[in-house]
Write a protein that holds these residues in place. Structure first.
Motif, mmCIF file in Angstrom:
data_model
loop_
_atom_site.group_PDB
_atom_site.id
_atom_site.type_symbol
_atom_site.label_atom_id
_atom_site.label_comp_id
_atom_site.label_asym_id
_atom_site.label_seq_id
_atom_site.Cartn_x
_atom_site.Cartn_y
_atom_site.Cartn_z
ATOM 1 N N HIS A 1 0.831 -1.209 0.000
ATOM 2 C CA HIS A 1 0.000 0.000 0.000
ATOM 3 C C HIS A 1 0.867 1.261 0.000
ATOM 4 O O HIS A 1 1.449 1.619 1.023
ATOM 5 N N ASP B 1 1.555 2.784 3.635
ATOM 6 C CA ASP B 1 0.651 3.865 3.228
ATOM 7 C C ASP B 1 1.468 5.141 2.957
ATOM 8 O O ASP B 1 1.064 6.242 3.324
ATOM 9 N N ASP C 1 -8.864 3.194 -2.545
ATOM 10 C CA ASP C 1 -8.187 3.810 -1.399
ATOM 11 C C ASP C 1 -8.125 5.336 -1.497
ATOM 12 O O ASP C 1 -7.865 5.893 -2.559
ATOM 13 N N HIS D 1 1.429 5.330 -2.223
ATOM 14 C CA HIS D 1 0.956 6.314 -3.197
ATOM 15 C C HIS D 1 2.170 6.917 -3.889
ATOM 16 O O HIS D 1 2.987 7.566 -3.243
ATOM 17 N N HIS E 1 -4.934 -0.184 6.476
ATOM 18 C CA HIS E 1 -4.572 0.662 7.635
ATOM 19 C C HIS E 1 -5.478 0.573 8.865
ATOM 20 O O HIS E 1 -6.155 1.534 9.224
HETATM 21 ZN ZN ZN Z 1 -3.509 4.974 1.204
#
Ligand code: ZN
Ligand code: ZN
Length: 428
Positions: free
Chosen positions: A59, A304, A151, A61, A231
């Motif tokens: 996970h 994340d 997400d 970005h 998360h």
């Molecule tokens: Zn995320």
């Protein structure tokens, strides 16, 4: 040929660490044994260090396309390599959204051209992340999406989520759910509790997360479909997932380092680097997350990684963007807060950061084995250092851990047999 010599190996398969040399050729591990340095033209000396499978992040970005001022696939994967990650799964909330096969192919082609580590696109569940219409899951799978997720946004419509789980099950695809009931979040900006009262900021009830975790577990149970909860941050979520696993629901989940290393007290001083979604919780939640990691309720640790430009963070707290730039501190935070404290063994940490995430994403990674891709990291577990965000490879310097002293540092990162970080310097 490359040889990693004299290290203590945790291969993700054996229960006990062992001393060995690892010989690598043409991107693969070809031999694990003793005294193999002579055969190699490049040697990495791992004396007094530990040799682990490259970390796998389910996970993150990477922000490209659309938000390259925050991060791009080049800078993001260099940051990943610096943190010891050799495979990363990137979320679909770019601009345009990764909601069709052409976009999946676009991400893969940019990653081939500029990526320093392996990039696995996660595609959207709904078109434009709008929660209205499902994407063409078959095409997305064929194009190479490893999972599906909206997400950044929850799928508020339960019937649509039910259909998504049903179709994804039929396609053999995993849905990663960002659990947040927006009607309960309202205009909240941090965890609802003592600290939000002290700071005079609007709170987000823990129920906003837990109601959706419960809903998704129930839907997955009714359909006998797999679901992965992103998360996990509250005691209640951990308990809901624990009970569901006992009943045999096909639920897996992740947490991120900030949910076991930091609390809502870190927001004090209106620290926008501690603004994240879901919000940092209380010390009681941190304890529950640690217990969930220990007893296996929480399968994996994801970053994340959510890099932002300073303009998105250097604003009034309630207006600041959510997210922490996480790649370059994840391993050290986990080692310091989980292994040094006796909550997990180093072998268990390897399971949670390499082997299990690879299994959940169904990718060929996460172990050190002959014949497997040579994704390997060398870490110094004695090394203590102070986090300095100005040295991050990520464009995002947004970390509440700046200035923290941590133990355990990734020194070398090898991806498909290629040394991409050497002596703590990313070299490509
Ligand atoms: Zn995320
Ligand atoms: Zn999320």
């Amino acid at each position: 040929m490359l040889c990693i010599k004299n290290g203590t190996v945790i291969d993700g398969i054996s229960d006990v660490p062992y001393k060995a040399d690892i010989l690598i050729d043409k991107g693969k591990i070809i031999h694990i044994g003793e005294n193999m340095g002579n055969a190699a033209d490049e040697v990495i000396d791992a004396t007094d260090k530990w040799v682990l499978p490259g970390l796998v992040d389910s996970h993150c970005h990477l922000r490209e396309p659309g938000f390259e001022y925050k991060e791009d696939i080049g800078s993001g994967t260099r940051s990943a390599a610096a943190g010891g990650f050799t495979s990363v799964a990137c979320m679909a909330n770019t601009n345009p959204v990764v909601d069709n096969a052409a976009m999946v192919n676009y991400i893969k082609s940019i990653a081939r051209a500029k990526g320093v580590v392996k990039v696995y696109p996660v595609a959207a569940v709904t078109k434009g992340l709008e929660g209205q219409e499902l994407t063409e899951m078959g095409e997305l799978k064929e194009a190479g999406a490893v999972a599906l997720s909206d997400d950044g946004r929850p799928i508020m419509n339960s019937q649509l989520m039910r259909l998504a789980l049903q179709y994804a099950k039929g396609m053999g695809m995993l849905i990663i759910s960002h659990c947040e009931d927006l009607s309960l979040v309202g205009d909240g900006v941090m965890n609802d509790g003592y600290m939000s009262t002290v700071l005079g900021l609007k709170g987000i009830t823990r129920a906003a997360e837990e109601v959706m975790v419960a809903r998704d577990i129930i839907l997955a149970e009714v359909l006998d479909a797999p679901i992965h909860i992103a998360h996990v941050s509250t005691r209640g979520s951990v308990e809901l997932i624990r009970q569901a696993k006992r009943r045999g629901v096909k639920v897996t989940c992740e947490t991120a380092p900030h949910y076991f290393c930091a609390t809502d007290e870190w927001v004090d001083g209106y620290n926008t680097n501690a603004k994240v979604n879901p919000p940092l919780r209380t010390s009681d939640d941190v304890e529950a997350v640690k217990q969930g990691l220990k007893d296996g309720t929480i399968d994996i640790i994801a970053t994340d990684h959510a890099p932002h430009h300073r303009d998105d963070k250097e604003v009034e707290y309630s207006l600041a963007a959510n997210g922490i730039s996480g790649f370059e501190t994840a391993f050290s935070l986990a080692y310091t807060h989980l292994v040094e404290t006796g909550i997990l063994s180093i072998q268990e940490l390897v399971q949670k950061m390499s082997k299990r995430p690879a299994e959940i994403l169904n990718i060929d990674a996460g172990t050190i084995q002959v014949g497997k891709p040579a994704d390997v990291i060398v870490v110094d577990l004695h090394r203590t250092y102070t986090v300095d965000v100005s040295k991050f490879y990520s464009k995002g310097k947004n970390s509440p851990f700046n200035g923290c002293t941590l133990k355990g540092k990734v020194i070398h990162t090898i991806v498909d047999g290629k040394v991409v970080m050497k002596n703590e310097k990313v070299i490509i």
